[in-house]
Enzyme design. Structure first.
Site, PDB file in Angstrom:
ATOM      1  CD  GLU A  46      -2.942  -1.289   2.193  1.00 52.30           C
ATOM      2  OE1 GLU A  46      -2.850  -0.565   3.200  1.00 52.30           O
ATOM      3  OE2 GLU A  46      -3.888  -2.076   1.999  1.00 52.30           O
ATOM      4  CD  GLU A  57      -4.600 -11.000  -5.881  1.00 49.58           C
ATOM      5  OE1 GLU A  57      -3.999 -10.001  -5.444  1.00 49.58           O
ATOM      6  OE2 GLU A  57      -5.754 -11.302  -5.541  1.00 49.58           O
TER       7      GLU A  57
END
Ligand code: THU
Length: 130
Positions: A46, A57
């Site tokens: 993040e 992913e």
């Protein structure tokens, strides 16, 4: 679940421990196997500028591609949660770029689901022909 999916899920779970998720506290790990047989894993990362966040992913797939891989053969995703979450739409689209019909396993603390990309993303957008 077959042995490779079990192995990938275990690696994805390990990868989730490195998640940098101070804003959502939602920790994700992903592991992919590429056509060479090599396995790549990553976590979500993040950022204070929230939209710069990278999902686990896509991070794992991009690591594989950056090492010269072009075909992903399996992916396993682990979320550190009691609830089960399938991969987001952006990650599904990136999976479609590098796999014809990707087997996907996604898991939470106590649930596991096996799926295929064609079920999660039918009629995906692709410009390439191969
Ligand atoms: N996230 C993933 O890593 N994969 C997904 O498929 C959905 C969401 C991450 C992004 C962000 O760090 C957090 O989960 C909450 O959205």
């Amino acid at each position: 679940m077959n042995d490779i999916m079990k192995e990938l899920l275990d690696i994805a779970k390990q990868a989730s421990k490195n998640a940098y998720a101070p804003y959502s506290n939602f920790k994700v790990g992903a592991a992919v196997r590429a056509s060479s047989g090599a396995i790549y894993s990553a976590c979500n990362v993040e950022n204070s500028s929230y939209s710069l966040t990278l999902c686990a992913e896509r991070n794992a797939i991009f690591q594989a591609i950056s090492k010269g891989e072009r075909i992903i053969t399996e992916i396993a995703i682990y979320v550190d949660s009691d609830k089960l979450f399938p991969p987001c739409g952006a990650c599904r689209q990136v999976m479609a770029e590098f796999a014809s019909d990707l087997p996907i396993v996604y898991a939470s603390h106590n649930e596991v689901l096996e799926s295929k990309l064609s079920d999660l993303l039918p009629q995906s957008f692709l410009l390439k022909n191969d």
